[in-house]
Design a protein around this motif. Structure first.
Motif, PDB file in Angstrom:
ATOM      1  N   UNK A  58       0.827  -1.221   0.000  1.00  9.39           N
ATOM      2  CA  UNK A  58       0.000   0.000   0.000  1.00  9.39           C
ATOM      3  C   UNK A  58       0.852   1.258   0.000  1.00  9.39           C
ATOM      4  N   UNK A  59       1.962   1.233   0.723  1.00  8.21           N
ATOM      5  CA  UNK A  59       2.871   2.385   0.709  1.00  8.21           C
ATOM      6  C   UNK A  59       3.469   2.533  -0.691  1.00  8.21           C
ATOM      7  N   UNK A  60       3.825   1.412  -1.319  1.00  7.01           N
ATOM      8  CA  UNK A  60       4.339   1.477  -2.700  1.00  7.01           C
ATOM      9  C   UNK A  60       3.298   2.096  -3.624  1.00  7.01           C
ATOM     10  N   UNK A  61       2.039   1.705  -3.443  1.00  7.10           N
ATOM     11  CA  UNK A  61       0.975   2.272  -4.261  1.00  7.10           C
ATOM     12  C   UNK A  61       0.879   3.779  -4.094  1.00  7.10           C
ATOM     13  N   UNK A  62       0.949   4.257  -2.866  1.00 11.55           N
ATOM     14  CA  UNK A  62       0.914   5.692  -2.585  1.00 11.55           C
ATOM     15  C   UNK A  62       2.116   6.387  -3.212  1.00 11.55           C
ATOM     16  N   UNK A  63       3.261   5.791  -3.079  1.00 16.67           N
ATOM     17  CA  UNK A  63       4.508   6.352  -3.603  1.00 16.67           C
ATOM     18  C   UNK A  63       4.486   6.427  -5.123  1.00 16.67           C
ATOM     19  N   UNK A  64       4.033   5.346  -5.753  1.00 18.39           N
ATOM     20  CA  UNK A  64       4.173   5.235  -7.202  1.00 18.39           C
ATOM     21  C   UNK A  64       3.141   6.018  -8.010  1.00 18.39           C
ATOM     22  N   UNK A  65       2.084   6.523  -7.355  1.00 16.31           N
ATOM     23  CA  UNK A  65       1.105   7.299  -8.117  1.00 16.31           C
ATOM     24  C   UNK A  65       1.505   8.759  -8.274  1.00 16.31           C
ATOM     25  N   UNK A  66       2.545   9.167  -7.581  1.00 16.49           N
ATOM     26  CA  UNK A  66       2.988  10.547  -7.674  1.00 16.49           C
ATOM     27  C   UNK A  66       2.075  11.476  -6.888  1.00 16.49           C
ATOM     28  N   UNK A  67       2.307  12.755  -7.010  1.00 19.67           N
ATOM     29  CA  UNK A  67       1.497  13.730  -6.304  1.00 19.67           C
ATOM     30  C   UNK A  67       2.313  14.525  -5.302  1.00 19.67           C
ATOM     31  N   UNK A  68       1.590  15.321  -4.525  1.00 21.65           N
ATOM     32  CA  UNK A  68       2.260  16.146  -3.518  1.00 21.65           C
ATOM     33  C   UNK A  68       2.987  15.269  -2.505  1.00 21.65           C
ATOM     34  N   UNK A  69       4.077  15.790  -1.954  1.00 21.40           N
ATOM     35  CA  UNK A  69       4.819  15.020  -0.958  1.00 21.40           C
ATOM     36  C   UNK A  69       3.985  14.810   0.309  1.00 21.40           C
ATOM     37  N   UNK A  96      10.495   2.704   8.834  1.00 26.49           N
ATOM     38  CA  UNK A  96      11.612   3.376   8.164  1.00 26.49           C
ATOM     39  C   UNK A  96      12.153   2.511   7.030  1.00 26.49           C
ATOM     40  N   UNK A  97      12.271   1.211   7.266  1.00 14.83           N
ATOM     41  CA  UNK A  97      12.775   0.299   6.241  1.00 14.83           C
ATOM     42  C   UNK A  97      11.881   0.317   5.006  1.00 14.83           C
ATOM     43  N   UNK A  98      10.569   0.272   5.219  1.00 16.04           N
ATOM     44  CA  UNK A  98       9.642   0.293   4.084  1.00 16.04           C
ATOM     45  C   UNK A  98       9.741   1.619   3.335  1.00 16.04           C
ATOM     46  N   UNK A  99       9.713   2.738   4.057  1.00 15.05           N
ATOM     47  CA  UNK A  99       9.777   4.041   3.399  1.00 15.05           C
ATOM     48  C   UNK A  99      11.109   4.209   2.654  1.00 15.05           C
ATOM     49  N   UNK A 100      12.199   3.741   3.255  1.00  9.93           N
ATOM     50  CA  UNK A 100      13.511   3.870   2.605  1.00  9.93           C
ATOM     51  C   UNK A 100      13.659   2.954   1.396  1.00  9.93           C
ATOM     52  N   UNK A 101      12.844   1.918   1.322  1.00 11.62           N
ATOM     53  CA  UNK A 101      12.952   0.986   0.192  1.00 11.62           C
ATOM     54  C   UNK A 101      12.277   1.513  -1.067  1.00 11.62           C
ATOM     55  N   UNK A 102      11.586   2.626  -0.982  1.00 16.05           N
ATOM     56  CA  UNK A 102      10.889   3.194  -2.129  1.00 16.05           C
ATOM     57  C   UNK A 102      11.916   3.854  -3.042  1.00 16.05           C
ATOM     58  N   UNK A 103      12.358   3.085  -4.035  1.00 14.31           N
ATOM     59  CA  UNK A 103      13.361   3.585  -4.975  1.00 14.31           C
ATOM     60  C   UNK A 103      12.677   3.905  -6.302  1.00 14.31           C
ATOM     61  N   UNK A 104      13.046   4.998  -6.924  1.00 13.13           N
ATOM     62  CA  UNK A 104      12.425   5.367  -8.199  1.00 13.13           C
ATOM     63  C   UNK A 104      12.585   4.286  -9.259  1.00 13.13           C
ATOM     64  N   UNK A 105      11.544   4.099 -10.042  1.00 13.23           N
ATOM     65  CA  UNK A 105      11.584   3.181 -11.167  1.00 13.23           C
ATOM     66  C   UNK A 105      11.260   3.963 -12.432  1.00 13.23           C
ATOM     67  N   UNK A 110       6.735   9.317  -8.861  1.00 14.97           N
ATOM     68  CA  UNK A 110       7.085   9.073  -7.477  1.00 14.97           C
ATOM     69  C   UNK A 110       6.637  10.238  -6.617  1.00 14.97           C
ATOM     70  N   UNK A 111       6.276   9.904  -5.415  1.00 18.99           N
ATOM     71  CA  UNK A 111       5.843  10.895  -4.440  1.00 18.99           C
ATOM     72  C   UNK A 111       6.860  10.872  -3.298  1.00 18.99           C
ATOM     73  N   UNK A 112       7.258  12.024  -2.846  1.00 18.33           N
ATOM     74  CA  UNK A 112       8.172  12.085  -1.710  1.00 18.33           C
ATOM     75  C   UNK A 112       7.426  11.674  -0.447  1.00 18.33           C
ATOM     76  N   UNK A 113       7.995  10.717   0.298  1.00 19.60           N
ATOM     77  CA  UNK A 113       7.416  10.244   1.552  1.00 19.60           C
ATOM     78  C   UNK A 113       8.447  10.424   2.660  1.00 19.60           C
ATOM     79  N   UNK A 114       8.030  11.065   3.742  1.00 19.69           N
ATOM     80  CA  UNK A 114       8.938  11.334   4.855  1.00 19.69           C
ATOM     81  C   UNK A 114       8.299  10.926   6.170  1.00 19.69           C
ATOM     82  N   UNK A 115       9.131  10.646   7.161  1.00 19.30           N
ATOM     83  CA  UNK A 115       8.697  10.307   8.514  1.00 19.30           C
ATOM     84  C   UNK A 115       9.395  11.227   9.495  1.00 19.30           C
ATOM     85  N   UNK A 116       8.664  11.697  10.537  1.00 19.95           N
ATOM     86  CA  UNK A 116       9.278  12.490  11.589  1.00 19.95           C
ATOM     87  C   UNK A 116       8.731  11.992  12.927  1.00 19.95           C
TER      88      UNK A 116
END
Length: 124
Positions: A58-69, A96-105, A110-116
């Protein structure tokens, strides 16, 4: 980050066009409940627990559709650490591991995803 800066950081991120999502963590949450809570906060899950595999998809799906960060804020991370240090660190590492694994294809948006993670470090 120190929780005293939460409002300042939130305002700065919103001004920078980030979609800001907050996740209040429960110190008793299992990995599957925690993963579901993060997905629910992002509008990617409705109810029940999820596996890390489902979380990643699901995180990959969010990442790969693009859009605002998007930035996911955890404003009470210290409360979780004080209840279950090992669980909190393990769940944090998983996210963190899942978010960091989102590599551009190639050929995908791609959508920028950050954690704080915020905490009252002085009171911890």
């Amino acid at each position: 980050m120190d929780v005293s800066r939460l409002d300042e950081v939130r305002a700065s991120l919103e001004a920078s066009r980030f979609e800001v999502v907050e996740v209040l963590v429960d110190g008793e949450a299992s990995e599957r409940a925690f993963a579901a809570k993060v997905l629910s906060s992002l509008g990617l899950h409705e109810e029940g627990e999820v596996t890390w595999e489902v979380f990643t998809e699901r995180i990959w799906g969010l990442y790969s559709i693009g859009g605002d960060p998007v930035v996911v804020l955890f404003p009470n991370f210290d409360e979780w650490l004080s209840v279950d240090l090992k669980g909190a660190l393990g769940h944090m590492y998983g996210v963190i591991t899942v978010f960091d694994s989102m590599a551009p294809e190639v050929d995908t948006l791609q959508r920028q995803l950050e954690l704080v993670f915020f905490a009252d470090w002085d009171g911890f």
